[in-house]
Design a protein around this motif. Structure first.
Motif, PDB file in Angstrom:
ATOM      1  N   LEU A 117       0.782  -1.240   0.000  1.00  0.00           N
ATOM      2  CA  LEU A 117       0.000   0.000   0.000  1.00  0.00           C
ATOM      3  C   LEU A 117       0.819   1.298   0.000  1.00  0.00           C
ATOM      4  O   LEU A 117       0.478   2.236  -0.735  1.00  0.00           O
ATOM      5  CB  LEU A 117      -0.979   0.019   1.183  1.00  0.00           C
ATOM      6  N   PRO A 118       1.887   1.409   0.787  1.00  0.00           N
ATOM      7  CA  PRO A 118       2.641   2.662   0.784  1.00  0.00           C
ATOM      8  C   PRO A 118       3.242   3.034  -0.572  1.00  0.00           C
ATOM      9  O   PRO A 118       3.599   4.194  -0.798  1.00  0.00           O
ATOM     10  CB  PRO A 118       3.757   2.407   1.820  1.00  0.00           C
ATOM     11  N   PHE A 119       3.339   2.058  -1.470  1.00  0.00           N
ATOM     12  CA  PHE A 119       3.933   2.299  -2.783  1.00  0.00           C
ATOM     13  C   PHE A 119       2.876   2.522  -3.875  1.00  0.00           C
ATOM     14  O   PHE A 119       3.211   2.658  -5.046  1.00  0.00           O
ATOM     15  CB  PHE A 119       4.820   1.112  -3.184  1.00  0.00           C
ATOM     16  N   MET A 120       1.601   2.541  -3.484  1.00  0.00           N
ATOM     17  CA  MET A 120       0.524   2.685  -4.471  1.00  0.00           C
ATOM     18  C   MET A 120       0.001   4.108  -4.517  1.00  0.00           C
ATOM     19  O   MET A 120      -0.066   4.795  -3.498  1.00  0.00           O
ATOM     20  CB  MET A 120      -0.618   1.706  -4.160  1.00  0.00           C
ATOM     21  N   LYS A 121      -0.374   4.543  -5.720  1.00  0.00           N
ATOM     22  CA  LYS A 121      -0.920   5.884  -5.914  1.00  0.00           C
ATOM     23  C   LYS A 121      -2.436   5.861  -5.745  1.00  0.00           C
ATOM     24  O   LYS A 121      -3.046   4.815  -5.548  1.00  0.00           O
ATOM     25  CB  LYS A 121      -0.536   6.391  -7.304  1.00  0.00           C
ATOM     26  N   SER A 122      -3.039   7.037  -5.853  1.00  0.00           N
ATOM     27  CA  SER A 122      -4.479   7.158  -5.605  1.00  0.00           C
ATOM     28  C   SER A 122      -5.318   6.356  -6.597  1.00  0.00           C
ATOM     29  O   SER A 122      -6.436   5.953  -6.284  1.00  0.00           O
ATOM     30  CB  SER A 122      -4.905   8.625  -5.659  1.00  0.00           C
ATOM     31  N   ASP A 123      -4.772   6.100  -7.795  1.00  0.00           N
ATOM     32  CA  ASP A 123      -5.530   5.345  -8.801  1.00  0.00           C
ATOM     33  C   ASP A 123      -5.055   3.901  -8.897  1.00  0.00           C
ATOM     34  O   ASP A 123      -5.320   3.206  -9.873  1.00  0.00           O
ATOM     35  CB  ASP A 123      -5.442   6.020 -10.169  1.00  0.00           C
ATOM     36  N   GLY A 124      -4.353   3.424  -7.864  1.00  0.00           N
ATOM     37  CA  GLY A 124      -3.927   2.032  -7.851  1.00  0.00           C
ATOM     38  C   GLY A 124      -5.118   1.108  -7.644  1.00  0.00           C
ATOM     39  O   GLY A 124      -6.216   1.535  -7.280  1.00  0.00           O
ATOM     40  N   HIS A 125      -4.899  -0.177  -7.869  1.00  0.00           N
ATOM     41  CA  HIS A 125      -6.007  -1.135  -7.790  1.00  0.00           C
ATOM     42  C   HIS A 125      -5.524  -2.407  -7.097  1.00  0.00           C
ATOM     43  O   HIS A 125      -4.546  -3.024  -7.520  1.00  0.00           O
ATOM     44  CB  HIS A 125      -6.514  -1.464  -9.201  1.00  0.00           C
ATOM     45  N   VAL A 126      -6.197  -2.773  -6.028  1.00  0.00           N
ATOM     46  CA  VAL A 126      -5.923  -4.026  -5.324  1.00  0.00           C
ATOM     47  C   VAL A 126      -7.078  -4.980  -5.587  1.00  0.00           C
ATOM     48  O   VAL A 126      -8.227  -4.675  -5.248  1.00  0.00           O
ATOM     49  CB  VAL A 126      -5.764  -3.804  -3.802  1.00  0.00           C
ATOM     50  N   ILE A 127      -6.776  -6.108  -6.214  1.00  0.00           N
ATOM     51  CA  ILE A 127      -7.809  -7.109  -6.518  1.00  0.00           C
ATOM     52  C   ILE A 127      -7.505  -8.364  -5.716  1.00  0.00           C
ATOM     53  O   ILE A 127      -6.376  -8.873  -5.747  1.00  0.00           O
ATOM     54  CB  ILE A 127      -7.834  -7.488  -8.019  1.00  0.00           C
ATOM     55  N   THR A 128      -8.483  -8.856  -5.003  1.00  0.00           N
ATOM     56  CA  THR A 128      -8.322 -10.107  -4.271  1.00  0.00           C
ATOM     57  C   THR A 128      -9.240 -11.154  -4.888  1.00  0.00           C
ATOM     58  O   THR A 128     -10.422 -10.893  -5.134  1.00  0.00           O
ATOM     59  CB  THR A 128      -8.642  -9.908  -2.775  1.00  0.00           C
TER      60      THR A 128
END
Length: 228
Positions: A117-128
């Motif tokens: 998470l600390p390396f992700m920008k506001s438009d990042g996407h986490v898919i589980t």
């Protein structure tokens, strides 16, 4: 399309392996993580990085953190695909069995997400990647108490993370998959033939990963054309 930095867990076979191939062919940078790194290393793409990684080993997450800091600086997409499927009668499912399933399917997802998470920008996407077995009210099957309940847990976790990060991003979504013909399914249900191939499902996940967060956040999408 600008190339993205994408982390995928559970890449030695099945959907994860197909995803690595698809993203690499599209020109994206992929970090492929699995206990067995050899199948991905055999692909020999310049834009694929891979090393042995175990979701249940705390020290392995440091390797991921170091890689991002040294090689990429940021991550665009995280796909929590690794999973453990246990098919065992509940009366025979031990504390250790439950712990192992949850360690991989829930705690591993949470820790990987927390590290990235600390390396992700506001438009990042986490898919589980979850399962239809984790959907409340869906058809349930004997022997899957540990597996299906763990897949329900990551759905709720995703909803909570979307709420917690709604002002800053990134976006969090879950894909609850129906039966897919993978090695993992074959091991648990040798006689069952799923209607969807690993490549077909990977193709859908690939597209959703790149664009789904424009339309969804904190949502669970049921991706199934069959009862299981």
């Amino acid at each position: 399309m600008k190339s993205k930095n994408i982390i995928i867990t559970g890449t030695s076979r099945g959907i994860g392996f197909e995803l690595v191939h698809l993203f690499a062919n599209q020109g994206h940078n992929v970090l492929a993580l699995s206990r067995n790194a050899q199948p991905v290393n055999n692909l020999q793409f310049d834009n694929i990085s891979s090393f042995a990684f175990d979701l249940c080993q705390e020290e392995d997450y440091k390797k991921v953190e170091t890689f991002i800091q040294d090689e990429w600086k940021h991550v665009d997409i995280l796909i929590n695909n690794a999973g453990m499927l246990l098919n065992k009668p509940f009366a025979e499912t031990s504390f250790k069995d439950f712990s192992k399933v949850y360690e991989t399917n829930v705690f591993g997802v949470a820790e990987m997400t927390r590290v990235v998470l600390p390396f992700m920008k506001s438009d990042g996407h986490v898919i589980t990647i979850s399962s239809m077995g984790g959907i409340q009210g869906s058809m349930k099957f004997p022997g899957l108490a540990a597996y299906s309940s763990s897949k329900g847990a990551v759905i709720t976790l995703t909803e909570l993370l979307a709420e917690e990060y709604k002002e800053t991003g990134p976006q969090f979504n879950v894909l609850a998959l129906g039966a897919v013909q993978t090695e993992m399914l074959k091991e648990a249900f040798p006689d069952y033939q799923a209607p969807t191939t690993a490549l077909e499902m990977a193709t859908y996940i690939n597209e959703f990963s790149l664009n789904g967060n424009k339309f969804y956040n904190g949502k669970v999408l049921q991706v199934s054309n069959s009862t299981p």
